[in-house]
Structure formats: structure tokens, C-alpha cells
Write an enzyme that holds these catalytic residues in place. Structure first.
Site, mmCIF file in Angstrom:
data_model
loop_
_atom_site.group_PDB
_atom_site.id
_atom_site.type_symbol
_atom_site.label_atom_id
_atom_site.label_comp_id
_atom_site.label_asym_id
_atom_site.label_seq_id
_atom_site.Cartn_x
_atom_site.Cartn_y
_atom_site.Cartn_z
ATOM 1 N N GLN A 50 63.790 -3.733 -31.138
ATOM 2 C CA GLN A 50 64.769 -3.906 -30.051
ATOM 3 C C GLN A 50 65.107 -2.572 -29.376
ATOM 4 O OE1 GLN A 50 66.027 -6.434 -28.467
ATOM 5 N NE2 GLN A 50 64.929 -7.946 -29.694
ATOM 6 N N SER A 51 64.155 -1.660 -29.340
ATOM 7 C CA SER A 51 64.433 -0.318 -28.807
ATOM 8 C C SER A 51 64.699 -0.318 -27.295
ATOM 9 C CB SER A 51 63.249 0.596 -29.122
ATOM 10 O OG SER A 51 63.339 1.776 -28.358
ATOM 11 N N ASN A 52 65.863 0.203 -26.922
ATOM 12 C CA ASN A 52 66.159 0.401 -25.497
ATOM 13 C C ASN A 52 65.279 1.493 -24.913
ATOM 14 O OD1 ASN A 52 68.521 -1.400 -25.124
ATOM 15 N ND2 ASN A 52 69.414 -0.081 -26.710
ATOM 16 N N CYS A 78 62.227 2.294 -25.804
ATOM 17 C CA CYS A 78 60.876 1.773 -25.533
ATOM 18 C C CYS A 78 60.873 0.929 -24.258
ATOM 19 C CB CYS A 78 60.368 0.959 -26.719
ATOM 20 S SG CYS A 78 59.906 1.997 -28.125
ATOM 21 N N HIS A 88 59.642 -5.213 -23.528
ATOM 22 C CA HIS A 88 58.499 -4.321 -23.831
ATOM 23 C C HIS A 88 57.212 -4.970 -23.334
ATOM 24 C CE1 HIS A 88 60.875 -2.771 -27.613
ATOM 25 N NE2 HIS A 88 61.377 -2.315 -26.478
#
Ligand SMILES: Cc1ncc(COP(=O)(O)O)c(C=O)c1O
Length: 330
Positions: free
Chosen positions: A83-85, A87, A120
């Protein structure tokens, strides 16, 4: 802001991605909800930096992806959790620049993917799934080698774009905020509360605040995962790296910096009663959307400091809203 390092900062090469300045919003109802002794409260809406749903990563990538660093580059390679912002914004920047993007992601996304994991893929990134945080750096290096073997060139963007260079994006934000605050009546002291994890944001704010000659500012980084010791160490290191890039040899204002890790709870991304309350309070009193992973915990920290009387009513508080909205829909 005046003086040579500030001029160098203002002229620093950037990829223009963000809609700036972001709004500085007065949170009157939230202040009322926090009681008669609460200080004046403002929210710096960096959730609204605009590009690819906004947030703090956009400012850091503006300096990290400066045009001179992109010469000959065919791919951006970076890493994060499912859930990387960071990325999300890096993948969108690659799409915008017409570059390929490889993300080393530790952990599987849900099926079907939601929130940032969905984005993503939406931005066309290739996902390399690895099983632990430690495997991300080797996976990025390997992806860069594969890209080179096919005649391309990768730019590896370190985790969170938290480098001295990325921090310059947030040092610049201090100048923006300072000119917004200059329109308000003077107060004895201004407090900035912000979420911190890989610390590029906090480091940039510390550098920016240190470059200001006279303002009385306190900076509180509220952890999303790391210990207060790690936050402090990483923040000082990154701020020093940013200062070196500017050729600034002054003293960082270490005394203005506080790191709080008591609002993490059971771990990264796991809500606490206080973070749930903060998320609700911002929504119900101000119509402001926080995210459950970063900003709700930072807001819980701010609320706790205010309620416990750590911030006198005559001071001013600015909550730096770093975004993260897609996690609400994960
Ligand atoms: C929404 C949000 N807020 C705050 C942070 C913390 O910023 P930093 O990694 O610069 O400490 C992050 C990134 O990890 C984030 O995605």
C-alpha cells in the site's frame, strides 16, 4: 527567506509535479472540540499536492527527479509495501515522463488489488514481489542490472524518496508555509506536527526551519512505525545531507525537534483507539480526510500533546497533512 543557501534552495532544479502552494486551512471547529485551552490550529494541506492523488511524496520527488538526473534514464525503480504511497506517486511520475517503472514490493496485494496497490498497476508499473523488507534493496539492484542488460538505464529512487535531495523538497515547503503564516498575527511560537517514517519529510522541515533566522518553531515528528531514536537519527542525518547539498554549514536546530513514537500502537498500519478518534474528529469537525496509516496517528499525537497541555493556548499549531488517502479504500 534570504541569503545564499536559501537562494540556492529556491533555484534548486525540480521536476514540476505539484500544485503549489497547498492550502493552509484554519481548523476552528477542531480547536473548539479540543477544549477551551486549545491553541489556534491550522492544517497545511499537503494532501492536496495534486499529482497522482497528492501527498508528501510529490514534493520529495520534485527534487529527486530533477531533469538533470533523468538524462538517459529509461526506468524508475523503487520499493515499498503493497500500500505504498511513495510507489504510487513514483509509478505515476514514470508514466508522466514516458519511462518504465519497476516496484519491488514486500508482500502480496489483496486480490483484487485495492487502494494504492490498485493504483500501482493503474499507472502501468511492473511489480516484483519480495517476501521481506530486507529483500527490497537487492531486488531493486537486480532490476537495475536487468534494465541495463537490455540497453536501458534505471534511476533507483531510495525508499520514500527520503534522501538529502528529497528532503530539499520539504525545506522548500517551509518557505511556502512561512509566507502563508506571515499574513497572520504574530505568535510567540509555532508548532509543526507531522507524520514520520522514512524521515525525508521531517528532515526537510527541520532543514527549512533551521535556515530561518529568527522564527520560534517546534517540530514534532510522530512515528508511523520506527522508534523515536531511529526517527531522530535518520532525520538529523538526512537534514545534514540536504544542508551539504546547499553548501550550508550552519547548525541544524536540533533543540527544535521532537520525535514521538508512543502513538504507533501495535505496529505499522494497525489503528489505535486514538488514531480512530483523530480520523473521526478531523472528518466530523472540518471535513478533512486523514489516512489510517500515517496522518491519523500523527493527528492522534498532536491531539494528545494539546490535551495534555504541552502546547500553551497562546501558541499556534500547524498540522502538516501528508496525504495517504488511497489507504482508506484498501
Ligand atoms: C501519507 C504519508 N504520510 C507520511 C509519511 C511519512 O513520510 P516520510 O517517509 O518522509 O517520513 C508517508 C510515507 O512514508 C506517507 O505515505
Amino acid at each position: 527567506m534570504t541569503g545564499a543557501p536559501l537562494d540556492r534552495l529556491a533555484a534548486w532544479p525540480r521536476l514540476r509535479l505539484a500544485s503549489l502552494p497547498t492550502r493552509l486551512v484554519r481548523a476552528r471547529n477542531l480547536r473548539t472540540a479540543l477544549g477551551a485551552e486549545a491553541p489556534e490550529l491550522w492544517v497545511k494541506m499537503d494532501s492536496e499536492t495534486g499529482f497522482a492523488l497528492g501527498g508528501n511524496k510529490v514534493r520529495k520527488l520534485e527534487t529527486e527527479l530533477a531533469p538533470d538526473r533523468l538524462e538517459g534514464v529509461t526506468h524508475l525503480v523503487t520499493a515499498g509495501g503493497p500500500q505504498s504511497n511513495h510507489c504510487r506517486v513514483t509509478a505515476a511520475a514514470a508514466a508522466h515522463l514516458g519511462l518504465g517503472c519497476v516496484l519491488a514490493i514486500n508482500g502480496e496485494a489483496s486480490d483484487p488489488p485495492t487502494g494504492n496497490a490498485l493504483l500501482h498497476r493503474h499507472f502501468g508499473a511492473s511489480i516484483l514481489t519480495v517476501s521481506s523488507r530486507d529483500e527490497r534493496a537487492p531486488a531493486m539492484a537486480e532490476a537495475a542490472r536487468d534494465i541495463a542488460a537490455e540497453g536501458g538505464r534505471a534511476l533507483i529512487v531510495p525508499l520514500g524518496a527520503s534522501t538529502g535531495l528529497g528532503a530539499l523538497g520539504y525545506a522548500l515547503a517551509v518557505g511556502e508555509l512561512t509566507s502563508q503564516l506571515a499574513d497572520l498575527p504574530e505568535v510567540e511560537r509555532t508548532w509543526l506536527f507531522v507524520s514520520a517514517s522514512s524521515c525525508g519529510t521531517l528532515a526537510g522541515l527541520l532543514l527549512g526551519v533551521s535556515l530561518l533566522e529568527r522564527a520560534d518553531v517546534r517540530l514534532v515528528g510522530v512515528s508511523a512505525d520506527a522508534s523515536a531514536f531511529e526517527l531522530r537519527t535518520d532525520t538529523l542525518r538526512l537534514a545534514a545531507e540536504g544542508a551539504a547539498l546547499l553548501g550550508w554549514e550552519g547548525q541544524l536546530r536540533e533543540g527544535a525537534l521532537a520525535a514521538a513514537d508512543e502513538f504507533v500502537g501495535r505496529g505499522y498500519g494497525v489503528p489505535t483507539p486514538a488514531s480512530r478518534e483523530a480520523l473521526d474528529l478531523f472528518g466530523r469537525t472540518e471535513g478533512i480526510v486523514l489516512d489510517p496509516v500515517y496522518t491519523a496517528k500523527a493527528a492522534a499525537g498532536m491531539i494528545s500533546w494539546i490535551r495534555s497541555g504541552n502546547v500553551p493556548p497562546s501558541h499556534r499549531v500547524v498540522f502538516v497533512h501528508t496525504g495517504g488517502h488511497p489507504a482508506l479504500f484498501a
